[in-house]
Enzyme design. Sequence first.
Site, PDB file in Angstrom:
ATOM      1  CB  CYS A  12      -0.978  -0.029   1.168  1.00 11.11           C
ATOM      2  SG  CYS A  12      -0.214  -0.012   2.799  1.00 11.11           S
ATOM      3  CB  CYS A  17      -3.669   1.732   7.054  1.00 12.29           C
ATOM      4  SG  CYS A  17      -3.344   3.223   8.017  1.00 12.29           S
ATOM      5  CB  SER A  19       0.228  -3.481   2.755  1.00 11.02           C
ATOM      6  OG  SER A  19       1.103  -2.597   3.384  1.00 11.02           O
TER       7      SER A  19
HETATM    8  P1  4NP Z   1      -1.742   2.806   4.050  1.00 11.17           P
HETATM    9  O1  4NP Z   1      -2.331   4.195   4.610  1.00 11.17           O
HETATM   10  O2  4NP Z   1      -1.208   3.112   2.677  1.00 11.17           O
HETATM   11  O3  4NP Z   1      -2.925   1.893   4.008  1.00 11.17           O
HETATM   12  O4  4NP Z   1      -0.678   2.392   5.033  1.00 11.17           O
HETATM   13  C1  4NP Z   1      -1.621   5.382   4.635  1.00 11.17           C
HETATM   14  C2  4NP Z   1      -0.694   5.609   5.623  1.00 11.17           C
HETATM   15  C3  4NP Z   1      -0.021   6.806   5.676  1.00 11.17           C
HETATM   16  C4  4NP Z   1      -0.277   7.788   4.735  1.00 11.17           C
HETATM   17  C5  4NP Z   1      -1.205   7.553   3.726  1.00 11.17           C
HETATM   18  C6  4NP Z   1      -1.869   6.346   3.681  1.00 11.17           C
HETATM   19  N1  4NP Z   1       0.381   9.032   4.822  1.00 11.17           N
HETATM   20  O5  4NP Z   1       0.061   9.932   4.015  1.00 11.17           O
HETATM   21  O6  4NP Z   1       1.283   9.209   5.671  1.00 11.17           O
END
Ligand code: 4NP
Length: 162
Positions: A12, A17, A19
């Site tokens: 991800c 979150c 992955s």
């Molecule tokens: P993930 O979610 O890709 O499902 O881990 C996110 C975690 C952090 C961020 C964006 C999405 N961020 O912008 O820091």
Amino acid sequence: MDKQPVKVLFVCLGNICRSPTAHALFQTCVNKYNLEEKIIVDSAGTGDWHVGLPPDKRAQAMALKNGYDMSHLRARQVSPSDFIQFDYILGMDHDNLHDLKQLKPSNYQGVLGLFLSESGIESAEEVPDPYYGNEQHFENSIKLIQDAVEGLFLRIKKDHNL
Ligand code: 4NP
């Protein structure tokens, strides 16, 4: 005959979150069938902001509420060497897949695709990013991931005669 294990990487954006949730749920499925030595599971993010950190507290809480402890996982960034190691590299959304395609060597022989589609889910292509959302968004993520994990597991088991 000793066969190389099949290696599956969930990807991800942040690896905190979606992955790691897919990683923890898929690993549970692998463990349930005693295939830990035959199927190796990992996860990574296309971004590097959270490298070394455990999963987001809200994702951990949602996983625990559903019976999965993923507190031991640590975020890492996807790297070109993952295309040497992993047989399946599965992005959570189209942006992840786009970024992965930029890294993919032209001779990659494995499966690079969307996690839901490669799992046989037809109702949705993406696990939406819950990071800027609320508990409902995290619940939606884990439900989609739960729905897909078994289909992916059965596909990999069949593809590799496990
Ligand atoms: P993930 O979610 O890709 O499902 O881990 C996110 C975690 C952090 C961020 C964006 C999405 N961020 O912008 O820091």
